[in-house]
Design an enzyme around this catalytic site. Structure first.
Site, PDB file in Angstrom:
ATOM      1  N   ASP A 157     -13.836  13.659 -29.428  1.00  0.00           N
ATOM      2  CA  ASP A 157     -14.420  12.314 -29.531  1.00  0.00           C
ATOM      3  C   ASP A 157     -15.255  11.950 -28.313  1.00  0.00           C
ATOM      4  O   ASP A 157     -15.253  12.661 -27.308  1.00  0.00           O
ATOM      5  CB  ASP A 157     -13.317  11.271 -29.771  1.00  0.00           C
ATOM      6  CG  ASP A 157     -12.120  11.435 -28.836  1.00  0.00           C
ATOM      7  OD1 ASP A 157     -12.212  12.212 -27.875  1.00  0.00           O
ATOM      8  OD2 ASP A 157     -11.095  10.778 -29.066  1.00  0.00           O
ATOM      9  N   ASN A 163      -0.079   4.077 -30.248  1.00  0.00           N
ATOM     10  CA  ASN A 163      -0.073   3.541 -31.622  1.00  0.00           C
ATOM     11  C   ASN A 163      -0.189   4.643 -32.674  1.00  0.00           C
ATOM     12  O   ASN A 163      -0.434   4.372 -33.846  1.00  0.00           O
ATOM     13  CB  ASN A 163      -1.200   2.510 -31.802  1.00  0.00           C
ATOM     14  CG  ASN A 163      -2.590   3.118 -31.641  1.00  0.00           C
ATOM     15  OD1 ASN A 163      -2.731   4.316 -31.412  1.00  0.00           O
ATOM     16  ND2 ASN A 163      -3.616   2.286 -31.751  1.00  0.00           N
ATOM     17  N   HIS A 184      -2.473   7.089 -32.746  1.00  0.00           N
ATOM     18  CA  HIS A 184      -3.806   7.622 -33.053  1.00  0.00           C
ATOM     19  C   HIS A 184      -3.953   9.053 -32.558  1.00  0.00           C
ATOM     20  O   HIS A 184      -3.324   9.454 -31.577  1.00  0.00           O
ATOM     21  CB  HIS A 184      -4.933   6.703 -32.560  1.00  0.00           C
ATOM     22  CG  HIS A 184      -5.199   6.669 -31.088  1.00  0.00           C
ATOM     23  ND1 HIS A 184      -5.331   5.494 -30.383  1.00  0.00           N
ATOM     24  CD2 HIS A 184      -5.410   7.648 -30.187  1.00  0.00           C
ATOM     25  CE1 HIS A 184      -5.603   5.762 -29.119  1.00  0.00           C
ATOM     26  NE2 HIS A 184      -5.660   7.065 -28.970  1.00  0.00           N
ATOM     27  N   GLU A 229      -7.804   5.589 -35.384  1.00  0.00           N
ATOM     28  CA  GLU A 229      -6.868   4.492 -35.166  1.00  0.00           C
ATOM     29  C   GLU A 229      -6.005   4.259 -36.411  1.00  0.00           C
ATOM     30  O   GLU A 229      -6.338   4.751 -37.500  1.00  0.00           O
ATOM     31  CB  GLU A 229      -7.672   3.216 -34.849  1.00  0.00           C
ATOM     32  CG  GLU A 229      -8.480   3.301 -33.557  1.00  0.00           C
ATOM     33  CD  GLU A 229      -7.618   3.118 -32.308  1.00  0.00           C
ATOM     34  OE1 GLU A 229      -6.430   3.469 -32.321  1.00  0.00           O
ATOM     35  OE2 GLU A 229      -8.161   2.617 -31.310  1.00  0.00           O
TER      36      GLU A 229
HETATM   37  C1  GLP Z   1      -7.457   8.331 -25.948  1.00  0.00           C
HETATM   38  C2  GLP Z   1      -8.116   9.548 -26.657  1.00  0.00           C
HETATM   39  C3  GLP Z   1      -7.103  10.430 -27.344  1.00  0.00           C
HETATM   40  C4  GLP Z   1      -5.894  10.580 -26.442  1.00  0.00           C
HETATM   41  C5  GLP Z   1      -5.185   9.262 -26.308  1.00  0.00           C
HETATM   42  C6  GLP Z   1      -4.028   9.283 -25.332  1.00  0.00           C
HETATM   43  O1  GLP Z   1      -7.936   7.095 -26.310  1.00  0.00           O
HETATM   44  N1  GLP Z   1      -9.183   9.254 -27.544  1.00  0.00           N
HETATM   45  O2  GLP Z   1      -7.685  11.681 -27.667  1.00  0.00           O
HETATM   46  O3  GLP Z   1      -4.992  11.510 -27.002  1.00  0.00           O
HETATM   47  O4  GLP Z   1      -6.066   8.190 -26.071  1.00  0.00           O
HETATM   48  O5  GLP Z   1      -4.445   9.288 -23.993  1.00  0.00           O
HETATM   49  P1  GLP Z   1      -3.481   9.616 -22.794  1.00  0.00           P
HETATM   50  O6  GLP Z   1      -3.227  11.088 -22.838  1.00  0.00           O
HETATM   51  O7  GLP Z   1      -4.257   9.225 -21.561  1.00  0.00           O
HETATM   52  O8  GLP Z   1      -2.248   8.836 -22.981  1.00  0.00           O
END
Ligand code: GLP
Length: 245
Positions: free
Chosen positions: A67, A136, A138, A143
């Site tokens: 992404d 959440n 995702h 989302e």
């Molecule tokens: C972000 C990314 C995800 C990631 C998630 C968790 O928004 N788009 O790909 O897995 O949130 O992030 P973190 O590993 O910093 O908790």
């Protein structure tokens, strides 16, 4: 789904890196799907170490990122382009020509998304997709409520995701409202999935992912339908699991 519970984040990172390295050694021209966020950082550090000390060779690997924020140019220090080059790509011998990351500045987003999907197919599909998980539930920027069959497209970020990611920006208003993300269906097409999670903040999402009913309200739960998915977590992220693994 194989659930692996480790004591610490460090062990999660090392186990994840070992699985990626095994594939790269077995299939030097493999296609890897990379993720951003803080969770895979330890694994990326370990892959860099393996490259430098053990000669792990990424020169023939093709990469696709999950992404990117809409509206951030690649040189923006919060763009996922910047993240990947800073934290991994410039420290290993990946070939820039084989690196694909969604373009947040694409003039025609819809056309770009179609092109991105086509490049994945052209590369022979993703052999191993690395995933983190949002609190959440995702995956990538799919989302809650995302279609479980979705493909690469633009998504509106939820308030809770923008809040969670505000820590990287000067304030929450600076967090982009939209992102281009591989769809849940795109992710499910990968031959292998490797989902990493660490910390108590992810415990509810991990419980839903491993033990809950499959629902678009927790997009990560679809991983239960994948034939070859491994979930690697530390003790705090595993703390709400009820089955014994
Ligand atoms: C972000 C990314 C995800 C990631 C998630 C968790 O928004 N788009 O790909 O897995 O949130 O992030 P973190 O590993 O910093 O908790």
């Amino acid at each position: 789904m194989l659930v692996r519970i480790n004591e610490t984040y460090d062990e999660v990172s090392k186990e994840g890196a070992r699985l990626v390295a095994e594939l790269v050694r077995r299939k030097p021209n493999c296609v890897l799907g990379f993720a951003t966020g803080s969770t895979p950082l330890g694994m990326y550090k370990e892959l860099i170490r393996m490259h430098k000390q053990e000669g792990l060779d990424f020169s023939k690997v093709t990469t696709f990122n999950l992404d990117e924020y809409v509206g951030l140019p690649p040189e923006h220090d919060q763009s996922y382009h910047y993240f990947m080059w800073e934290n991994l790509f410039k420290r290993i011998n990946v070939n820039q020509r084989f690196v694909y990351i969604p373009m947040g500045m694409a003039a025609d987003v819809e056309q770009f998304c179609e092109w991105y999907e086509a490049q994945i197919v052209k590369a022979g599909g993703i052999d191993l997709q690395i995933l983190g998980i949002g609190a959440n539930g995702h995956i990538a920027f799919n989302e809650p409520g995302s279609s479980l069959g979705s493909r690469t497209r633009i998504k509106t970020l939820t308030g809770s995701t923008r809040e969670a990611n505000a820590r990287f920006f000067t304030n929450q208003d600076q967090v982009p409202k939209y992102a281009i993300t591989m769809g849940v269906g795109t992710i499910m097409d990968a031959k292998t999935l490797l989902l990493l999670a660490s910390g108590e903040g992810k415990a509810a999402a991990i419980q839903a992912t491993c033990e809950g009913p499959i629902t678009a309200m927790w997009p990560a739960t679809i991983v239960q339908m994948h034939r070859q998915a491994t979930v690697i977590v530390d003790k705090p992220a595993a703390s709400k699991l009820t089955l014994k693994y």
